[in-house]
Design an enzyme around this catalytic site. Structure first.
Site, PDB file in Angstrom:
ATOM      1  N   GLU A 124     -10.020   7.527   3.283  1.00 51.06           N
ATOM      2  CA  GLU A 124      -9.200   6.992   4.379  1.00 51.06           C
ATOM      3  C   GLU A 124      -8.994   7.937   5.560  1.00 51.06           C
ATOM      4  O   GLU A 124      -8.687   9.101   5.382  1.00 51.06           O
ATOM      5  CB  GLU A 124      -7.809   6.704   3.836  1.00 51.06           C
TER       6      GLU A 124
ATOM      7  N   ASP B  52       0.853  -1.176   0.000  1.00 55.85           N
ATOM      8  CA  ASP B  52       0.000   0.000   0.000  1.00 55.85           C
ATOM      9  C   ASP B  52       0.901   1.243   0.000  1.00 55.85           C
ATOM     10  O   ASP B  52       2.118   1.159   0.189  1.00 55.85           O
ATOM     11  CB  ASP B  52      -0.981  -0.018   1.176  1.00 55.85           C
TER      12      ASP B  52
HETATM   13  C1  BGC Z   1      -5.093   3.073  -0.034  1.00 56.57           C
HETATM   14  C2  BGC Z   1      -5.293   2.058  -1.118  1.00 56.57           C
HETATM   15  C3  BGC Z   1      -5.024   2.671  -2.455  1.00 56.57           C
HETATM   16  C4  BGC Z   1      -3.657   3.306  -2.489  1.00 56.57           C
HETATM   17  C5  BGC Z   1      -3.338   4.000  -3.786  1.00 56.57           C
HETATM   18  C6  BGC Z   1      -3.787   3.795  -0.166  1.00 56.57           C
HETATM   19  O1  BGC Z   1      -3.693   4.856   0.721  1.00 56.57           O
HETATM   20  O2  BGC Z   1      -5.154   2.446   1.229  1.00 56.57           O
HETATM   21  O3  BGC Z   1      -6.590   1.531  -1.054  1.00 56.57           O
HETATM   22  O4  BGC Z   1      -5.142   1.708  -3.463  1.00 56.57           O
HETATM   23  O5  BGC Z   1      -3.563   4.256  -1.460  1.00 56.57           O
HETATM   24  O6  BGC Z   1      -4.025   5.172  -3.928  1.00 56.57           O
HETATM   25  C1  BGC Z   2      -2.988   9.817  -2.437  1.00 55.40           C
HETATM   26  C2  BGC Z   2      -3.798   8.566  -2.281  1.00 55.40           C
HETATM   27  C3  BGC Z   2      -3.206   7.755  -1.232  1.00 55.40           C
HETATM   28  C4  BGC Z   2      -2.993   8.560   0.040  1.00 55.40           C
HETATM   29  C5  BGC Z   2      -2.256   7.743   1.059  1.00 55.40           C
HETATM   30  C6  BGC Z   2      -2.892  10.544  -1.120  1.00 55.40           C
HETATM   31  O1  BGC Z   2      -2.148  11.694  -1.256  1.00 55.40           O
HETATM   32  O2  BGC Z   2      -3.608  10.641  -3.368  1.00 55.40           O
HETATM   33  O3  BGC Z   2      -3.826   7.854  -3.479  1.00 55.40           O
HETATM   34  O4  BGC Z   2      -4.033   6.693  -1.007  1.00 55.40           O
HETATM   35  O5  BGC Z   2      -2.288   9.722  -0.197  1.00 55.40           O
HETATM   36  O6  BGC Z   2      -2.146   8.385   2.271  1.00 55.40           O
END
Ligand code: BGC
Ligand code: BGC
Length: 621
Positions: free
Chosen positions: A512, A313
């Site tokens: 998230e 990840d």
């Molecule tokens: C997320 C994933 C995602 C990845 C890429 C991560 O922060 O947990 O689900 O695929 O970022 O964006």
């Molecule tokens: C990105 C996401 C990723 C996340 C992780 C963001 O800046 O755009 O794709 O999942 O950071 O923390």
């Protein structure tokens, strides 16, 4: 080697075969065809691997976020195996279909400057349609798809998603998310189909087949990625570092429970031939999944027989331990095959550290060869190594991008995802001939709110986020006859004298971390909007647009009918189809609905199970 024309004939025949087999399934529900095992490509992989230097191998194991690559020539200079666009990474030329496609082609062109010309896999979070790209059809998030209980529909949704992804050249989606959320306070609940492992298992296979099409060789296939392995949905409230709540926390369960609850989706995803899996940020009994040899190597690759590769990840490796180099060693030795390494020139550091670890004998060469073998298997399987096949985008696909045909499938998914929770005095269906319908609520006329997180931007946002969709208000206006007046006020005032009121309330977008909540009560403005409608003395139909079940309070009593619409995406017309009875509600809850916060976590197997609405509940007309 066959000539290109011959190859095209073979590919076309393959596509026809898929069409037949999909039809065949629908009619006979026979067992789906067995995908070709990835290890069957090993003879080709071996020959290529034998020619590769250590730098070339480590390059294959590296995936930077495009926004942080800096100099594009790093793609050839470091032999990068993959690039991603994170949730906020658009092409430099902007967010248009054209710019995305040109961007993909230009990144891919850099790989042609390398000695071995191994194409990159370009990855993106296409988790409810090709959701980063303006104008793509946006499907309901997975929580809504879970309520459809319809594997064939889920397969179709991911098939169309794959075609829209391919229209930009991109060949890898970080989906399906086969998480099994056990606590709806988690802000990623909506990314999961269900709290029930059996339902997740049932839908994971069709989702993978939808993405990967006839097989990875299908020019319309998109490599799927089941995530987040394992136990991302089992974290305890308040358990994660820094007090961030559930996201990225610790799943404290014994191995039997982990298997029974959290591994089920992976079993069917692997059977369907999923080519990649993403280990979770979360921990299992205090050990980060991305550092767990038990999970990644012994269980996933050994016991479950997964032959594809693992992509970390986003900077998850950094969380293993303070020392980055040490963290890389731990993760790769645990079984990680490719690092998603974002941040300013982070990929250069990752590459240098991994190379040093090999030099010091801390990461065995055999582990590097295994990782690269797994990545190359997928590249061979996808036809990326085929000299006769162009790796540039097939622009002919652009004409169906965001097309009415694609939107029709999303609209159908919306209809089937709605769950009717209450319908007193036959408040629903609505009449198309009502004299006046008063519409209200912050989510009635807001495309961004109905799409949720992971839409155009990482966290999503309110407002008119993408062209081509229909809000619920617009859909109601489209549906009624000429003699019906449709009025609107956000706060529900001015409803007096209307025949009926429709109020759309609930949550606003997040992704998230930012969606973790200790309290899932409806906001005061939402309760007020329902109250205002009720005090006008008219029947009130409430539509909840939300990422998960919420505590309804007196909004339930004040509503004559209540519909859980989850995050329907761009096709709000599907909501109107059900409201006006053109389609009868068929959705069934894929999560238990609590009466009060004190009941959480609440699941179908909880002791003294006493939800407001049981798992599987759903009325019809
Ligand atoms: C997320 C994933 C995602 C990845 C890429 C991560 O922060 O947990 O689900 O695929 O970022 O964006
Ligand atoms: C990105 C996401 C990723 C996340 C992780 C963001 O800046 O755009 O794709 O999942 O950071 O923390």
């Amino acid at each position: 080697m066959k000539n290109a024309a011959h190859l095209r004939v073979i590919l076309a025949a393959g596509a026809a075969a898929v069409a037949c087999s999909v039809l065949f399934h629908a009619v006979t529900s026979a067992a789906p065809p067995q995908p070709r095992p990835l290890s069957s490509y090993d003879p080709d992989v071996k020959k290529l691997l034998a020619q590769m230097t250590l730098d070339e191998k480590i390059g294959q194991m590296t995936q930077p976020d495009y926004s942080a690559i800096g100099d594009q020539s790093d793609i050839e200079n470091y032999f990068l195996g993959s690039v991603l666009s994170g949730g906020d990474t658009d092409p430099r030329a902007g967010n248009t279909l054209q710019a995305w496609t040109d961007h993909y082609d230009s990144v891919q062109a850099h790989t042609q400057k390398t000695r071995l010309r191994i194409p990159i896999l370009y990855g993106v979070d296409a988790v409810h349609g090709h959701n980063n790209v303006l104008g793509a059809v946006v499907f309901p998030h997975d929580i809504g798809l879970g309520c459809t209980r319809n594997p064939a529909l889920v397969e179709k949704v991911e098939r169309i998603t794959a075609e829209e992804v391919r229209a930009t050249g991109i060949q890898w989606a970080f989906g399906p998310c086969v998480t099994v959320p056990q606590d709806i306070r988690w802000g990623r609940t909506y990314e999961g189909f269900s709290e029930d492992p059996a339902l997740v298992k049932e839908l994971a296979g069709p989702a993978v087949r939808g993405f990967q099409g006839a097989g990875l060789r299908d020019p319309l296939a998109v490599l799927a990625c089941a995530k987040h392995f394992a136990g991302d949905g089992g974290t305890a409230f308040g358990s994660s570092q820094g007090g961030r709540g559930l996201d990225q926390g610790d799943t404290k369960v014994d191995e039997a429970t982990l298997r029974k609850v959290h591994l089920q989706g992976y079993i069917s995803a692997i059977q369907a031939g999923v080519g990649s899996i993403m280990p979770s940020y979360s921990s299992w009994n205090g050990v980060k999944a991305s550092a767990s040899r038990r999970l990644l190597t012994e269980i996933l690759k050994g016991e479950l027989g997964f032959q594809g590769f693992l992509i970390s990840d986003y900077n998850a490796i950094d969380q293993i331990t303070r020392d980055y180099k040490e963290a890389i060693g731990i993760s790769i030795n645990a079984g990680m095959d490719m690092g998603m390494v974002a941040g300013n020139a982070r990929h250069r550091e990752y590459i240098a550290d991994l190379k040093a670890l090999v030099g010091e004998g801390k990461v065995p060469m055999a582990r590097i060869d295994d990782a690269v073998t797994r990545i190359l298997r997928v590249k061979f399987a996808m036809g990326l190594m085929d000299n006769n096949r162009s790796q540039l985008a097939d622009r002919a696909l652009q004409k169906s991008f965001g097309s009415p045909e694609h939107r029709a499938v999303a609209r159908d998914a919306v209809r089937q995802s709605l769950v009717l929770l209450k319908n007193d005095k036959k408040a629903l269906p609505l009449s198309k001939k009502a004299a006046r319908i008063h519409v209200a609520g912050k989510n009635a006329d807001d495309l961004g709110n109905q799409c949720g997180g992971w839409t155009i931007t990482w966290q999503g946002r309110s407002g008119n986020v993408t062209p081509g969709g229909t809000t619920i208000l617009a859909a109601i206006k489209n549906t009624v006859g000429n003699d019906t007046q449709v009025t609107f006020s956000k706060d529900g005032t001015g409803a007096a004298g209307a025949t009926v009121g429709v109020v759309a309330i609930g949550e606003t977008p997040y992704a998230e971390g930012r969606g973790d909540r200790a309290d899932l009560a409806l906001a005061k403005e939402d309760l007020d909007a329902v109250s205002n409608m009720k005090s006008a003395g008219i029947p009130v139909v409430t539509i909840l647009i939300s990422d998960r079940p919420m505590i309804l309070g007196d909004a339930l009593d004040k509503s004559d009918a209540l519909v859980a619409a989850w995050l329907p995406g761009t096709e709000g017309q599907g909501v109107a189809d059900v409201l006006f009875g053109d389609f009868k509600p068929t959705g069934k809850l894929s999560f238990s609905w609590p009466r009060a916060m004190a009941q959480l976590p609440l699941n179908m197997n909880s002791p003294n199970y006493d939800p407001l609405f049981k798992y599987g509940y759903g009325l019809s007309y």
